[in-house]
Each structure stands twice: as C-alpha cells, then as structure tokens.
Design an enzyme around this catalytic site. Structure first.
Site, short mmCIF file in Angstrom:
data_model
loop_
_atom_site.label_atom_id
_atom_site.label_comp_id
_atom_site.label_asym_id
_atom_site.label_seq_id
_atom_site.Cartn_x
_atom_site.Cartn_y
_atom_site.Cartn_z
N SER A 21 0.85 -1.19 0.00
CA SER A 21 0.00 0.00 0.00
C SER A 21 0.88 1.23 0.00
O SER A 21 2.07 1.14 0.28
CB SER A 21 -0.87 0.01 1.25
OG SER A 21 -1.64 -1.17 1.31
N CYS A 22 0.28 2.36 -0.29
CA CYS A 22 0.98 3.63 -0.23
C CYS A 22 1.67 3.74 1.13
O CYS A 22 1.02 3.46 2.14
CB CYS A 22 -0.02 4.77 -0.40
SG CYS A 22 0.72 6.40 -0.28
#
Lengths: 83, 145
Positions: A21-22
């Site tokens: 994920s970011c």
C-alpha cells in the site's frame, strides 16, 4: 502515450510493488530509478490505486518523463523514463 | 544545518515535531517520512514529550491516539494490509534520504532516557528545544504530529 504504445514498450526495469500500500510503490519506484541509466524506461506494477496519481507527480517533479499507465488484470502498469 | 547539495541544488527541508508516541500517529509520521524520502528531502524530526517513549529501548508502544474505541480494527487492518511497522518506515526513510531524529532532552528524561544508550538505534542525538525552533524556521515544510 496511448495504451497500445505502452503495451509495446520494452521496459529496462520492472518494479513489482503489487500487494503493498501507499507509500510502498512510491518507495519501490524511488529505489528502482537509481538502478537505471538516463533515458531508460521503468515499469511499476501496483495494486494501490493512489499510485496512478502519486508516480506522475513525483516523476515530473524529479525531472523524469511520465509515459502513462494502464490497468491490467487487477493491477496498474505505470511507465516512466529516467531523465 | 543538514542541507546538502545534490547536483548543485539545495535539497528541500522538512522539519517535523513528533509529539505523539501512539502507534497511529507514529505510523502516519512514518508514511510522511517515506514521501519526503522519495522526494530526497532533508528531514529533521524532533521528538517531543509523549513521542519520546516510543524511542526508548525495551518499551513497547501499544496506544492509539485517535478513535481509541477502534484500536483492534485499526491494528488488524495494518496487519492485513501488510503495512510496515512505524520503525520500519523510519528506518527505510533513513536509508533513502538524510533523516535525523533528535530526542528533546526533557522528553527523554520523562520516560527514563538520559543517554544515547537508552534509545533505539533510529535516534541520532539528544537535543534542546532551541534547535527545533531554528530548524523549523529554516524549513520548507514544517509539521507537528
């Protein structure tokens, strides 16, 4: 570039950040770009939808050329050329 | 004064006051540090009062500051999404760009840390509040977390 043009590109390096994920994909791109020579193309694979906005902003700011992106089977392919 | 020259260009500087020592805010700080690292920024983190506890050797951080009623949901999501720990974010940012982590001396003392040996390896030095104020004054981006 159009999706067709992107599909015909031969990336010099593929960075697979799928499943992270970011900020995972951005950091993967940052690490990957250091291993390329000027003018070479990097392809980033990401399942994080934020990548499509994050990478072009970052690439342009750093002076690299953002080439475009397209959606594959459940993930994005994002292309950029090192300055 | 940690502004290095890269390709003859002065790197942008971020100063962060890290007041919080809870997992949620430490994770947010770690994500922000990652963004700064991708951008090759120079970063100085000043760990203030409640933040310092998380940087003391042997102390485990389990509190969350926001939405405490939803702690389990939050922690489970971090795990399910395979999100790195806040320490891993900090460490990774330090590998990628110039990140310095300073513990405010008073904050350290409150939680039993007076010497560098008392703190985890992420910590670069112990400092006073004057240095934080000067750093914030020079910074392009200044955050309080």
């Amino acid at each position: 570039m159009t999706t067709e043009e992107l599909k015909n590109l031969n990336a010099d390096k593929v960075v697979d950040a799928r499943g992270t994920s970011c900020p995972g994909p951005l950091l993967a791109a940052k690490k990957g770009i250091g291993e390329l020579d000027s003018g070479q193309i990097m392809e980033i694979l990401s399942t994080d939808v934020g990548t499509k906005r994050d990478i072009p902003k970052w690439a342009n700011k750093k002076g690299h050329e953002y080439l475009g992106d397209y959606e594959d089977a459940g993930f994005f392919r994002v292309f950029m050329k090192k300055k | 004064m940690i502004n290095d020259l890269k390709g003859g260009k002065k790197m942008a500087k971020m100063t962060m006051a890290l007041f919080s020592g809870s997992v949620d805010k430490l994770t947010a700080a770690g994500v922000i540090l990652s963004g700064a690292a991708a951008d090759d920024m120079d970063v100085e983190v000043f760990v203030l009062l409640m933040g310092a506890r998380a940087f003391i050797k042997g102390k485990k951080t389990e509190s969350i500051a926001e939405l405490p009623d939803h702690k389990e949901e939050f922690l489970k999501a971090l795990e399910d999404l395979n999100i790195p720990s806040w320490q891993d974010f900090f460490e990774q940012a330090k590998e990628l760009t110039n990140v310095k982590i300073y513990i405010c001396s008073l904050a350290g003392k409150i939680w039993g840390g007076e010497k560098m040996d008392d703190f985890i390896d992420l910590v670069d030095d112990i400092c006073g509040i004057g240095e934080y104020v000067s750093s914030a004054q020079e910074a392009d981006v200044h955050l309080f977390i």
